[in-house]
Design a protein around this motif. Structure first.
Motif, short mmCIF file in Angstrom:
data_model
loop_
_atom_site.label_atom_id
_atom_site.label_comp_id
_atom_site.label_asym_id
_atom_site.label_seq_id
_atom_site.Cartn_x
_atom_site.Cartn_y
_atom_site.Cartn_z
N HIS A 66 40.17 51.96 22.85
CA HIS A 66 38.60 52.10 23.53
C HIS A 66 38.29 50.60 23.77
N ASP B 81 35.94 44.43 19.85
CA ASP B 81 36.85 43.77 18.90
C ASP B 81 38.29 44.23 19.17
N HIS B 82 38.23 44.98 20.17
CA HIS B 82 39.49 45.62 20.85
C HIS B 82 39.81 45.13 22.13
N ASP C 86 39.83 53.59 16.07
CA ASP C 86 38.61 53.60 15.09
C ASP C 86 38.45 55.08 14.85
N HIS D 11 41.73 49.20 11.79
CA HIS D 11 40.99 48.04 11.10
C HIS D 11 41.54 48.06 9.35
ZN LIG Z 1 37.17 48.55 16.08
#
Ligand SMILES: [Zn+2]
Length: 286
Positions: A99, A103-104, A204, A260
């Motif tokens: 996605h 943070d990706h 996630d 994560h």
């Molecule tokens: Zn994430």
């Protein structure tokens, strides 16, 4: 079905110091895949060079100094780890995204020539940024370099209990995109047939392994609250967690992990790093 088994490297591309599970900092689990004829393939990018160079402007003050507070360590960027392995950044020809949360995708700009595969629904949501939540998770600066996006619609075949699973253009059939909507509108998992069997990077879709592994859903309080805050479609997230729970029960040979969780790396717990607090400069929030 092909019988090629791909060499897969597991990278941790960020240490999210202030979001912890069972006392450990969250990681950003990125895959680097060696393919016979498609070059290197990344699954997600984690934080990139530009993020480590200027966290507040790229990630926002709340992520940089507040609820996440990532460790300032540029060597965690995928590009640095890839160079340390002896590869050129230009060897990365493809990136598959679970996605487009910040943070990706922060490392996308380190590989500007790579084709970027993702679900069409996710690309649309990130480009439109219609809601308050969308405007805080999708950062246009991270794709300002104009990536070569390759979006996919909701169509495909069944695979181990999941629908609309599909192969990707120009990539071997051992890499599959699996819709796991909920965390974001077009969130997906990515399955890879590695040397030791199938891996499923669930992005996630869950944070605490007890959400999908074991008979009863459980989740640690801190990451549970975080997920509550960032989930786009809670019904779909729980539906997909139920399907992942069935997968782990019916197909224990598939190695399932999330983006994560620091306990799901094949070499054991990552990262083993001290907490390094950072506070915002005076006046940052004014
Ligand atoms: Zn994430």
């Amino acid at each position: 079905m092909s019988y090629v088994r791909l060499k897969v490297h597991h990278l941790n591309c960020a240490c999210i110091q202030r979001l912890t599970i069972h006392g450990q900092q969250l990681a950003c689990h990125v895959l680097l895949i060696e393919t016979p004829s498609s070059g290197l393939v990344l699954v997600d990018t984690g934080l990139g060079t530009a993020d480590y160079a200027n966290m507040p402007s790229r990630l926002g003050y709340m992520f940089a100094y507040g609820y996440a507070n990532p460790r300032r360590d540029p060597k965690l960027a995928a590009i640095e780890q890839i160079k340390a392995m002896g590869y050129q950044p230009s060897d990365v020809k493809h990136i598959v995204l679970t996605h487009m949360d910040l943070d990706h995708v922060g490392g996308l700009s380190d590989f500007p020539a790579a084709k970027v595969h993702l679900h069409a629904t996710e690309l649309k949501a990130a480009m439109e940024r219609r809601t308050f939540k969308a405007r805080h998770r999708y950062m246009p600066a991270m794709w300002a370099h104009g990536p070569d996006f390759q979006p996919y619609a909701v169509e495909g075949e069944r695979w181990l209990g999941f629908e609309a699973v599909r192969e990707l253009a120009g990539l071997p059939p051992e890499i599959l995109l699996i819709p796991l909507f909920g965390h974001t509108l077009g969130h997906c998992g990515v399955a890879v047939q590695g040397e030791d069997g199938w891996l499923l990077h669930a992005g996630d879709a869950y944070f605490d392994p007890r959400e999908v592994k074991g008979p009863v859903r459980k989740c640690a309080l801190k990451v549970g609250l975080f997920q509550f805050a960032v989930t786009t479609n809670r019904r779909m997230r729980f539906y997909n967690q139920d399907r992942l729970r069935s997968l782990t029960a019916d197909h224990p040979e598939v190695k399932l992990f999330s983006a994560h969780n620091p306990f799901e790396f094949p070499d054991g717990l990552q990262p083993a790093a001290p907490y390094i607090p950072r506070t915002a400069p005076a006046g940052s929030f004014a």
